[in-house]
Design an enzyme around this catalytic site. Sequence first.
Site, short mmCIF file in Angstrom:
data_model
loop_
_atom_site.label_atom_id
_atom_site.label_comp_id
_atom_site.label_asym_id
_atom_site.label_seq_id
_atom_site.Cartn_x
_atom_site.Cartn_y
_atom_site.Cartn_z
N ASP A 136 10.71 3.82 -1.38
CA ASP A 136 10.76 3.85 0.09
C ASP A 136 10.78 2.46 0.72
O ASP A 136 10.58 1.45 0.04
CB ASP A 136 9.59 4.68 0.64
CG ASP A 136 8.26 4.34 -0.05
OD1 ASP A 136 8.16 3.27 -0.66
OD2 ASP A 136 7.33 5.16 0.04
N GLU A 179 6.02 12.89 4.10
CA GLU A 179 4.90 13.40 4.89
C GLU A 179 5.00 14.92 5.02
O GLU A 179 6.09 15.48 4.93
CB GLU A 179 4.95 12.77 6.29
CG GLU A 179 4.87 11.26 6.29
CD GLU A 179 3.48 10.71 5.95
OE1 GLU A 179 2.72 11.36 5.23
OE2 GLU A 179 3.18 9.58 6.39
N HIS A 238 1.20 12.40 0.55
CA HIS A 238 2.62 12.05 0.36
C HIS A 238 2.85 11.33 -0.97
O HIS A 238 2.00 10.62 -1.46
CB HIS A 238 3.18 11.23 1.53
CG HIS A 238 2.66 9.85 1.70
ND1 HIS A 238 2.45 9.27 2.94
CD2 HIS A 238 2.31 8.90 0.80
CE1 HIS A 238 2.01 8.04 2.78
NE2 HIS A 238 1.90 7.80 1.49
C1 GLP Z 1 2.44 3.88 0.81
C2 GLP Z 1 3.65 4.17 -0.04
C3 GLP Z 1 3.36 5.25 -1.03
C4 GLP Z 1 2.07 4.95 -1.76
C5 GLP Z 1 0.94 4.85 -0.81
C6 GLP Z 1 -0.40 4.62 -1.45
O1 GLP Z 1 2.24 4.84 1.79
N1 GLP Z 1 4.79 4.55 0.71
O2 GLP Z 1 4.43 5.34 -1.93
O3 GLP Z 1 1.82 5.96 -2.68
O4 GLP Z 1 1.25 3.78 0.04
O5 GLP Z 1 -0.93 3.40 -1.09
P1 GLP Z 1 -2.15 2.68 -1.76
O6 GLP Z 1 -1.85 2.51 -3.18
O7 GLP Z 1 -2.21 1.38 -1.02
O8 GLP Z 1 -3.32 3.55 -1.53
#
Ligand code: GLP
Length: 245
Positions: A67, A143, A138
Amino acid sequence: MKVLIFPNATDAAHEAAKIIAKKVHEKPKSVLGLATGRTMEGVYRSLIQIAKQNNLDFSQVTSFNLDEYVGLSASDKQSYHYYMQDNLFRFVNINMNNTHVPNGVAADLEKECAAYEEAIKQAGGIDIQLLGIGDTGHIGFNEPPSAFDSRTRCITLASETRQQNAGMFEGNPQKVPSKALTMGVGTILEAKELLLIALGKDKAPIIARTLEGEIGPEVSATAVRLHKNVTIILDQDSASSLKQQ
Ligand code: GLP
């Protein structure tokens, strides 16, 4: 589904890195599906270390990221393009021409998403897809609700997600872009193998919901339970709300 629970976050991240490194070693032309976020920082740190110790060759690897925020360009420090460069690409001998992150500043976002799908297909599909998980459940930026056959598209981020990711935006959720491009759940499910990692106490409720709750589009991560080859890597904290351990 394989669920592996490690005593701490470092060991869990190291295991994920080992799985990716093994894939690259066994298949030098691997197509890797990559992810961003705090969780992946430790995974990439370990992967770089393993790569250095073993002279792991990334020169033939292709990568596709899940993404990107809409409106952020590759030179923007908060973009996922920048994150990948900063956390992985500059430390390994990957050919930058073979790396792909959706272009959040494309003039035509719909066209960009269709081209991204096509590029994955042309590369022969993704061999292994790394996944983190957001508080909304997600994967990528899918979402709720996200149909399990959804494809790469532009999505509006949940306010919970903008809150969760505010750290990179001076702690201000209003500064987090409101939209993102993300591979769809259907796109993710087509990867030959999935590797989902969740670390820390904050992830415990969503991990319990993902692994033990009802499967459906309200929690896109539940889709991974429908995949034939999936490994879930947890530390003790993120696993702490599971009924079965
Ligand atoms: C963002 C990304 C996701 C990821 C998520 C988790 O939202 N788009 O792909 O899984 O962060 O983040 P973190 O690892 O910082 O908790």
